[in-house]
Design an enzyme around this catalytic site. Sequence first.
Site, PDB file in Angstrom:
ATOM      1  N   HIS A 194       0.818  -1.217   0.000  1.00  0.00           N
ATOM      2  CA  HIS A 194       0.000   0.000   0.000  1.00  0.00           C
ATOM      3  C   HIS A 194       0.846   1.259   0.000  1.00  0.00           C
ATOM      4  O   HIS A 194       0.385   2.334  -0.383  1.00  0.00           O
ATOM      5  CB  HIS A 194      -1.015  -0.038   1.141  1.00  0.00           C
ATOM      6  CG  HIS A 194      -2.147  -0.960   0.826  1.00  0.00           C
ATOM      7  ND1 HIS A 194      -2.156  -2.270   1.194  1.00  0.00           N
ATOM      8  CD2 HIS A 194      -3.265  -0.770   0.071  1.00  0.00           C
ATOM      9  CE1 HIS A 194      -3.249  -2.851   0.718  1.00  0.00           C
ATOM     10  NE2 HIS A 194      -3.938  -1.963   0.032  1.00  0.00           N
ATOM     11  N   ASP A 460      -4.352  -8.725  -4.131  1.00  0.00           N
ATOM     12  CA  ASP A 460      -4.492  -9.797  -3.151  1.00  0.00           C
ATOM     13  C   ASP A 460      -4.713 -11.144  -3.799  1.00  0.00           C
ATOM     14  O   ASP A 460      -4.183 -12.147  -3.333  1.00  0.00           O
ATOM     15  CB  ASP A 460      -5.652  -9.478  -2.198  1.00  0.00           C
ATOM     16  CG  ASP A 460      -5.207  -8.503  -1.126  1.00  0.00           C
ATOM     17  OD1 ASP A 460      -4.137  -8.739  -0.545  1.00  0.00           O
ATOM     18  OD2 ASP A 460      -5.909  -7.510  -0.888  1.00  0.00           O
TER      19      ASP A 460
END
Length: 585
Positions: A194, A460
């Site tokens: 992130h 993911d």
Amino acid sequence: MKEIVLKGIPAASGIAYGPAFILDKGEFIVPKRIISSLEVDSEIARFEEAVNNAKKEILALKAKINQNMRPGHAQIFDAHLLVLEDALLLDQVTGAIRETELSAEYVFSSVIKKFVEAFTKIPDEYLRERATDVNDISKRVLKYLMDESKLHDLDSLQDDLIIVAHDLSPSDAVSLYNKKIKGFLTDIGGRTSHTAIIAKSLGVPAVVGLKDATLQINNQDDVVIDGKKGLVIINPGVETKELYIKEQHKITISLKKLDDLKDLPAETLDGKKISLMANLELSEEISTVRKYGGEGVGLYRTEFLYMNRLDLPSEEEQYKAYRNVAEAVAPFAVTIRTLDLGGDKFISSVQIPKDMSPFLGCRAVRFCLERPDIFQIQLRAILRASVHGRVSMMYPMISGLAELRRANAILEQVKHSLRSENIPFDEKIKVGIMIEVPAAVMTAEDLARETDFFSIGTNDLIQYTLAVDRVNEKTAHLYEPAHPGVLKMIQKTIDAAHNEGIPVAICGEVASDPLLAFLLLGMGIDEFSMPAALMLSVKKMIRCIKFQDAQRIAYEALQLTTGQEVEEFIDLQLHALMEGYKAGG
Ligand code: PEP
Ligand code: MG
């Protein structure tokens, strides 16, 4: 000075150069300073004064935000105060100053290190977590004992620096927003961490996984970053610098050219219209969506609203933020993703256990189902905002139908209470799910029957399918978006969605790579969402190809057996197509 080149993982493209700033937040370097026996008393007095100042600072902070805090949050400060009043700690420090005749800061930091070590060995997870608190407190005290300029405080950073850190948490990266940072370099991390995502959102280049950049680079070293190639040049010579200045100039020109596409539709040569949307991390960045011609926001990562603060955002605050985004993108739509905390994203206001494997732990919708109190507040805010534009919402990390039904049951309760309070919301609000867990892919048919849309989170999905941690530089070479296993997962998701008549979007980083976007388009993805600044190069690709060619090539690519073969095949085919179309006018 010798030019040194480091190779890392390209995380955000672009060129930047400037002075380096080593951000060593974890550890202050406290020099060993010997004092004379005559100085002992004044050194102890200095230490006591520093502790008192730190206490005053905590009390002031507590008073300042007391009005907005819930009772639980005050306990963080109370716990910090208790540490500073701990007689054992204070006696140990004053005793050691007397005994060793070393400076207060040196003795204090040595004693505190032992405290932290002791905490980290405690089996009880909650108590173990307190090591972070002790570290925080030590920084507050050290600030008063040491020359301020030697301490790194993110708030007081000067502009135009290249930040070099061992690790940079997403919340640290966010706190650099508005700081005119030129780029990020980190020792660890992967391309879809992130922090890398935030760098893209701030529009600065980043290279991660450099292993020992913090050792090789010194403060104020002249540094060049080549974000596309993942290169860092320390002490660049005149020639190198000129080369990169030219390169940067070229990039600026090609970006300017792309700008011409801003208001043109994302439509293939054979007339297929594609929805190109932006990912949004900070609501302050909303203007970039239209700037790059985005048709709305396909993924609004709301967790960033919860970071860098000691309290939780209230329903009102969230409502205003969501409403602002909805109004700013209207008439286009925004898909608000419910809280995705955990993994590599943590906040101060809620203690989420830092599991052994955080990405497999209490993350995203799992956390929300465990804390319906926090979840309900967000759902109320999203629903209230839904009357101010085209708002839809989605849950992250759904792994199966049971989880989806539990989340929907809470949503129904929230809708019910809003109705009974006569608070309007869009009764037809679309509720989708992110497909990021292989189990969700395998049960996609069932899920598709009970949800309005899918949005594939490849960042993911890749890590969970290939068992490769997305933030671990040591396994970054195994993180293969075009791995046939990943592609089959994606294809299965698309087919399940289309069989049930629901659309499927993609919002992982792969969507912004024109090559992979071409493949995904051919596989049947309906909507693409990506960092705003990267939309135009994907639009350029879309406008240069025919959908039917993309379909044919995607079908062939899916027959291949390795990720490398797929990438090479797509690369070759796409280039041949572009050349062919050009030649044919
Ligand atoms: C993803 O996993 O692809 C995604 C878009 O969500 P995030 O990167 O926030 O985990
Ligand atoms: Mg995700």
